[in-house]
Design a protein around this motif. Structure first.
Motif, PDB file in Angstrom:
ATOM      1  N   MET A   1      45.403 -55.410  10.522  1.00 20.21           N
ATOM      2  CA  MET A   1      46.065 -54.144  10.859  1.00 20.21           C
ATOM      3  C   MET A   1      45.478 -53.593  12.154  1.00 20.21           C
ATOM      4  SD  MET A   1      48.406 -52.109   9.689  1.00 20.21           S
ATOM      5  CE  MET A   1      49.018 -50.447   9.870  1.00 20.21           C
ATOM      6  N   GLY A   2      46.325 -53.290  13.134  1.00 22.03           N
ATOM      7  CA  GLY A   2      45.857 -52.811  14.423  1.00 22.03           C
ATOM      8  C   GLY A   2      45.492 -51.346  14.409  1.00 22.03           C
ATOM      9  N   VAL A   3      44.996 -50.873  15.536  1.00 24.10           N
ATOM     10  CA  VAL A   3      44.566 -49.479  15.645  1.00 24.10           C
ATOM     11  C   VAL A   3      45.563 -48.611  16.418  1.00 24.10           C
ATOM     12  CG1 VAL A   3      42.141 -50.122  15.516  1.00 24.10           C
ATOM     13  CG2 VAL A   3      43.210 -49.929  17.753  1.00 24.10           C
ATOM     14  N   PHE A   4      46.606 -49.224  16.993  1.00 28.50           N
ATOM     15  CA  PHE A   4      47.600 -48.433  17.703  1.00 28.50           C
ATOM     16  C   PHE A   4      48.412 -47.614  16.695  1.00 28.50           C
ATOM     17  CE2 PHE A   4      48.098 -51.705  21.415  1.00 28.50           C
ATOM     18  CZ  PHE A   4      46.774 -51.501  21.745  1.00 28.50           C
TER      19      PHE A   4
ATOM     20  N   PRO B   1      41.921 -45.532  19.020  1.00 18.84           N
ATOM     21  CA  PRO B   1      41.750 -45.329  17.580  1.00 18.84           C
ATOM     22  C   PRO B   1      41.372 -43.899  17.213  1.00 18.84           C
ATOM     23  CG  PRO B   1      39.845 -46.473  18.487  1.00 18.84           C
ATOM     24  CD  PRO B   1      40.871 -46.415  19.581  1.00 18.84           C
ATOM     25  N   GLU B   2      40.752 -43.182  18.133  1.00 21.55           N
ATOM     26  CA  GLU B   2      40.395 -41.785  17.963  1.00 21.55           C
ATOM     27  C   GLU B   2      40.304 -41.168  19.355  1.00 21.55           C
ATOM     28  OE1 GLU B   2      36.636 -41.620  16.021  1.00 21.55           O
ATOM     29  OE2 GLU B   2      35.654 -42.955  17.450  1.00 21.55           O
ATOM     30  N   LYS B   3      40.081 -39.862  19.413  1.00 25.32           N
ATOM     31  CA  LYS B   3      40.106 -39.188  20.705  1.00 25.32           C
ATOM     32  C   LYS B   3      38.958 -39.631  21.612  1.00 25.32           C
ATOM     33  CE  LYS B   3      40.234 -34.643  22.908  1.00 25.32           C
ATOM     34  NZ  LYS B   3      40.158 -33.179  22.721  1.00 25.32           N
ATOM     35  N   HIS B   4      39.324 -40.125  22.790  1.00 22.25           N
ATOM     36  CA  HIS B   4      38.387 -40.436  23.865  1.00 22.25           C
ATOM     37  C   HIS B   4      38.972 -39.822  25.129  1.00 22.25           C
ATOM     38  CE1 HIS B   4      36.964 -43.451  21.013  1.00 22.25           C
ATOM     39  NE2 HIS B   4      35.901 -43.608  21.770  1.00 22.25           N
TER      40      HIS B   4
ATOM     41  N   PHE C   1      37.379 -51.597  22.063  1.00 23.43           N
ATOM     42  CA  PHE C   1      37.725 -51.194  20.710  1.00 23.43           C
ATOM     43  C   PHE C   1      38.063 -52.418  19.880  1.00 23.43           C
ATOM     44  CE2 PHE C   1      38.870 -47.669  23.536  1.00 23.43           C
ATOM     45  CZ  PHE C   1      38.126 -46.637  22.965  1.00 23.43           C
ATOM     46  N   ASP C   2      37.811 -52.332  18.604  1.00 25.83           N
ATOM     47  CA  ASP C   2      38.061 -53.459  17.706  1.00 25.83           C
ATOM     48  C   ASP C   2      39.555 -53.632  17.453  1.00 25.83           C
ATOM     49  OD1 ASP C   2      35.333 -53.857  17.458  1.00 25.83           O
ATOM     50  OD2 ASP C   2      35.168 -52.543  15.702  1.00 25.83           O
ATOM     51  N   ASP C   3      39.878 -54.807  16.955  1.00 26.49           N
ATOM     52  CA  ASP C   3      41.238 -55.117  16.493  1.00 26.49           C
ATOM     53  C   ASP C   3      42.300 -55.053  17.582  1.00 26.49           C
ATOM     54  OD1 ASP C   3      40.380 -55.492  13.824  1.00 26.49           O
ATOM     55  OD2 ASP C   3      40.417 -53.331  13.499  1.00 26.49           O
ATOM     56  N   MET C   4      41.919 -55.332  18.823  1.00 27.64           N
ATOM     57  CA  MET C   4      42.910 -55.292  19.900  1.00 27.64           C
ATOM     58  C   MET C   4      43.947 -56.409  19.760  1.00 27.64           C
ATOM     59  SD  MET C   4      42.819 -52.775  22.067  1.00 27.64           S
ATOM     60  CE  MET C   4      42.489 -51.691  20.670  1.00 27.64           C
ATOM     61  N   ASP C   5      43.526 -57.579  19.290  1.00 29.17           N
ATOM     62  CA  ASP C   5      44.475 -58.683  19.128  1.00 29.17           C
ATOM     63  C   ASP C   5      45.563 -58.324  18.124  1.00 29.17           C
ATOM     64  OD1 ASP C   5      43.152 -60.240  20.973  1.00 29.17           O
ATOM     65  OD2 ASP C   5      42.005 -61.377  19.489  1.00 29.17           O
TER      66      ASP C   5
ATOM     67  N   SER D   1      46.354 -55.348  17.209  1.00 25.28           N
ATOM     68  CA  SER D   1      47.087 -54.191  17.731  1.00 25.28           C
ATOM     69  C   SER D   1      48.190 -54.634  18.679  1.00 25.28           C
ATOM     70  CB  SER D   1      46.129 -53.244  18.456  1.00 25.28           C
ATOM     71  OG  SER D   1      45.210 -52.663  17.569  1.00 25.28           O
ATOM     72  N   LEU D   2      47.888 -55.599  19.528  1.00 27.71           N
ATOM     73  CA  LEU D   2      48.880 -56.102  20.472  1.00 27.71           C
ATOM     74  C   LEU D   2      50.007 -56.842  19.754  1.00 27.71           C
ATOM     75  CD1 LEU D   2      46.462 -57.211  23.304  1.00 27.71           C
ATOM     76  CD2 LEU D   2      48.340 -55.589  23.562  1.00 27.71           C
ATOM     77  N   LYS D   3      49.667 -57.560  18.697  1.00 30.61           N
ATOM     78  CA  LYS D   3      50.703 -58.229  17.909  1.00 30.61           C
ATOM     79  C   LYS D   3      51.618 -57.204  17.255  1.00 30.61           C
ATOM     80  CE  LYS D   3      48.043 -62.418  16.887  1.00 30.61           C
ATOM     81  NZ  LYS D   3      47.338 -63.203  15.833  1.00 30.61           N
ATOM     82  N   ASP D   4      51.000 -56.125  16.717  1.00 30.88           N
ATOM     83  CA  ASP D   4      51.796 -55.052  16.119  1.00 30.88           C
ATOM     84  C   ASP D   4      52.718 -54.405  17.154  1.00 30.88           C
ATOM     85  OD1 ASP D   4      50.574 -55.443  13.703  1.00 30.88           O
ATOM     86  OD2 ASP D   4      49.220 -53.722  13.860  1.00 30.88           O
ATOM     87  N   LEU D   5      52.205 -54.224  18.377  1.00 32.62           N
ATOM     88  CA  LEU D   5      53.009 -53.626  19.446  1.00 32.62           C
ATOM     89  C   LEU D   5      54.221 -54.497  19.751  1.00 32.62           C
ATOM     90  CD1 LEU D   5      53.551 -51.606  21.711  1.00 32.62           C
ATOM     91  CD2 LEU D   5      51.927 -52.867  23.141  1.00 32.62           C
ATOM     92  N   GLU D   6      54.010 -55.788  19.843  1.00 39.02           N
ATOM     93  CA  GLU D   6      55.125 -56.697  20.119  1.00 39.02           C
ATOM     94  C   GLU D   6      56.161 -56.651  19.005  1.00 39.02           C
ATOM     95  OE1 GLU D   6      54.041 -60.385  22.615  1.00 39.02           O
ATOM     96  OE2 GLU D   6      52.328 -60.158  21.271  1.00 39.02           O
ATOM     97  N   ILE D   7      55.708 -56.561  17.772  1.00 40.41           N
ATOM     98  CA  ILE D   7      56.619 -56.471  16.631  1.00 40.41           C
ATOM     99  C   ILE D   7      57.407 -55.158  16.682  1.00 40.41           C
ATOM    100  CG2 ILE D   7      56.740 -56.223  14.114  1.00 40.41           C
ATOM    101  CD1 ILE D   7      54.310 -58.159  13.997  1.00 40.41           C
ATOM    102  N   MET D   8      56.697 -54.064  17.007  1.00 40.46           N
ATOM    103  CA  MET D   8      57.361 -52.758  17.101  1.00 40.46           C
ATOM    104  C   MET D   8      58.428 -52.756  18.191  1.00 40.46           C
ATOM    105  SD  MET D   8      56.468 -50.372  14.936  1.00 40.46           S
ATOM    106  CE  MET D   8      56.886 -48.854  15.801  1.00 40.46           C
ATOM    107  N   ILE D   9      58.110 -53.362  19.319  1.00 39.79           N
ATOM    108  CA  ILE D   9      59.081 -53.432  20.420  1.00 39.79           C
ATOM    109  C   ILE D   9      60.321 -54.196  19.980  1.00 39.79           C
ATOM    110  CG2 ILE D   9      59.505 -54.453  22.689  1.00 39.79           C
ATOM    111  CD1 ILE D   9      56.580 -53.796  23.383  1.00 39.79           C
TER     112      ILE D   9
END
Length: 230
Positions: free
Chosen positions: A1-4, A24-27, A50-54, A56-64
């Protein structure tokens, strides 16, 4: 599970817009008293991993793919540019033939490493909320050493070399920049930055409305005045 995280897709100018938060949180390099996200425990202006970037990017592609998005709006919890994968994230989106809109508070747009990243985007949003050094320090609480002069000059210099669409967002705050002198100063700043588009906003968070809200009549007057110079 990604952080986006994502907002519901919406239509803007006939295009499906997908907003993505890449933190993942406010920066952030600011710690504004009226920030809807809350206090900044991570006040930074250098990139972090940040952790889980891989994933997260897969989730982004799926969302798109699932949303059939036509514009990706990177609108994050703080300053998206501090994610050390932001350049790669933009590349992934662009590789799909989609335009990218990036929201930045604008301060980092004066630094070469961030200019290079922002230049990849089709649209960049910079913003301003205070116009005096005292107010900048008091209610936006930036990293030590920041100045309002450098803040403005960063956006001015960035837009002079930027080939995309620069959008300038001005937030009107009761008691801080809603008087005539402030409006005249905002006109000068806007002309210096020379954006392609200006957006006028106001503090809309219920927690801060009592003190910082601009009533409809005054907000309309200010909006007309500022937009007239575009």
């Amino acid at each position: 599970m990604g952080v986006f995280s994502y907002k519901e897709v919406y239509i803007e100018d006939g295009k499906k817009v997908l907003e993505v938060n890449v933190l993942p949180e406010k920066h952030c390099n600011f710690d504004c008293i009226f920030c809807p996200i809350g206090r900044s425990q991570n006040k930074v202006d250098i990139q972090r991993s940040f952790d889980d970037m891989d994933s997260s990017l897969k989730d982004l592609e799926i969302m798109i793919e699932n949303t059939k998005a036509e514009l990706i709006f990177i609108n994050s919890k703080g300053e998206a540019l501090v994610n050390d994968k932001i350049s790669y994230i933009i590349d992934v989106i662009k590789a799909k033939g989609l335009p990218v809109r990036l929201l930045s508070n604008g301060y980092l747009l004066g630094r070469s490493e961030y200019i290079e990243i922002a230049n990849k985007c089709d649209e960049v949003i910079g913003e301003i909320k205070t116009i005096t050094e005292e107010d900048f320090q008091k209610i936006q609480r930036p990293i030590d050493g920041y100045t309002i002069e450098d803040y403005i000059s960063s956006m001015v210099s960035f837009n002079k070399q930027y080939k995309g669409k620069f959008i300038f967002e001005i937030t009107i705050i009761n008691g801080y920049n809603d008087d005539e002198e402030s409006i005249e100063r905002l006109k000068i700043i806007t002309k210096e930055i020379a954006p392609d588009k200006v957006i006028i906003e106001r503090i809309d968070d219920e927690r801060f409305k009592k003190k910082l809200w601009i009533n409809d009549v005054r907000f309309e007057e200010i909006s007309k005045e500022l937009l007239s110079i575009c």
